[in-house]
Design a protein around this motif. Structure first.
Motif, PDB file in Angstrom:
ATOM      1  N   SER A 177      24.356 -12.925  16.716  1.00  0.00           N
ATOM      2  CA  SER A 177      23.488 -12.844  15.542  1.00  0.00           C
ATOM      3  C   SER A 177      24.033 -13.641  14.365  1.00  0.00           C
ATOM      4  N   PHE A 182      23.506 -17.729  15.149  1.00  0.00           N
ATOM      5  CA  PHE A 182      22.152 -18.261  15.176  1.00  0.00           C
ATOM      6  C   PHE A 182      21.345 -17.597  14.077  1.00  0.00           C
ATOM      7  N   SER A 236      15.352 -15.057  14.327  1.00  0.00           N
ATOM      8  CA  SER A 236      15.288 -14.101  15.422  1.00  0.00           C
ATOM      9  C   SER A 236      15.650 -14.775  16.743  1.00  0.00           C
ATOM     10  N   VAL A 237      16.191 -13.991  17.651  1.00  0.00           N
ATOM     11  CA  VAL A 237      16.589 -14.477  18.958  1.00  0.00           C
ATOM     12  C   VAL A 237      15.626 -13.872  19.965  1.00  0.00           C
ATOM     13  N   PRO A 256      17.968 -20.541  20.517  1.00  0.00           N
ATOM     14  CA  PRO A 256      18.799 -19.439  21.011  1.00  0.00           C
ATOM     15  C   PRO A 256      17.957 -18.375  21.703  1.00  0.00           C
ATOM     16  N   PHE A 257      18.573 -17.673  22.640  1.00  0.00           N
ATOM     17  CA  PHE A 257      17.876 -16.619  23.364  1.00  0.00           C
ATOM     18  C   PHE A 257      18.863 -15.529  23.740  1.00  0.00           C
ATOM     19  N   GLN A 270      23.911 -21.078  26.148  1.00  0.00           N
ATOM     20  CA  GLN A 270      23.220 -21.543  24.945  1.00  0.00           C
ATOM     21  C   GLN A 270      23.467 -23.034  24.710  1.00  0.00           C
TER      22      GLN A 270
END
Length: 117
Positions: free
Chosen positions: A20, A23, A26-27, A42-43, A65
């Motif tokens: 968090s 990045f 929101s992911v 990002p995920f 990533q």
């Protein structure tokens, strides 16, 4: 000094920070079947099979990533940064291929992981 993991192996400064913090914004949670090699956003992994596929190979989501070329320029010449970027991207794609193949195998041949109650 380089941060160390619990097993005393050096970890990159980027891996020592929570996802968090590295990045902004929101992911999105995805299954490995939804992650492409070209994805740069990002995920997070959002399915038990995806998480299990990574765990079986000792791969953490941060290893999958995308990292922009600019992040490799810190304290390095452009030549060194390019070598580092190319090496990282090659390894990232290899890891992603490995866990995607494991995820596919799990989907086709295994029962879904049970969620804890």
């Amino acid at each position: 000094s380089t941060p160390r993991s619990p097993g005393s192996m050096p970890v990159s400064p980027a891996r020592s920070r929570p996802l968090s913090r590295r990045f902004s914004g929101s992911v999105k949670k995805l299954s490995l079947s939804e992650v492409t090699f070209e994805r740069t956003a990002p995920f997070a992994l959002g399915s038990p099979r995806s998480t299990e596929a990574c765990a079986r190979h000792g791969i953490v989501v941060e290893d999958l990533q995308h990292r922009p070329y600019e992040t490799f320029l810190e304290n390095a010449s452009e030549e060194v940064a390019e070598l580092r970027f190319n090496h990282f991207e090659t390894r990232r794609r290899e890891r992603l291929s490995t866990v995607k193949n494991e995820h596919e195998h799990m989907t086709l041949h295994e029962q879904p992981p049970r969620s804890p109650r």
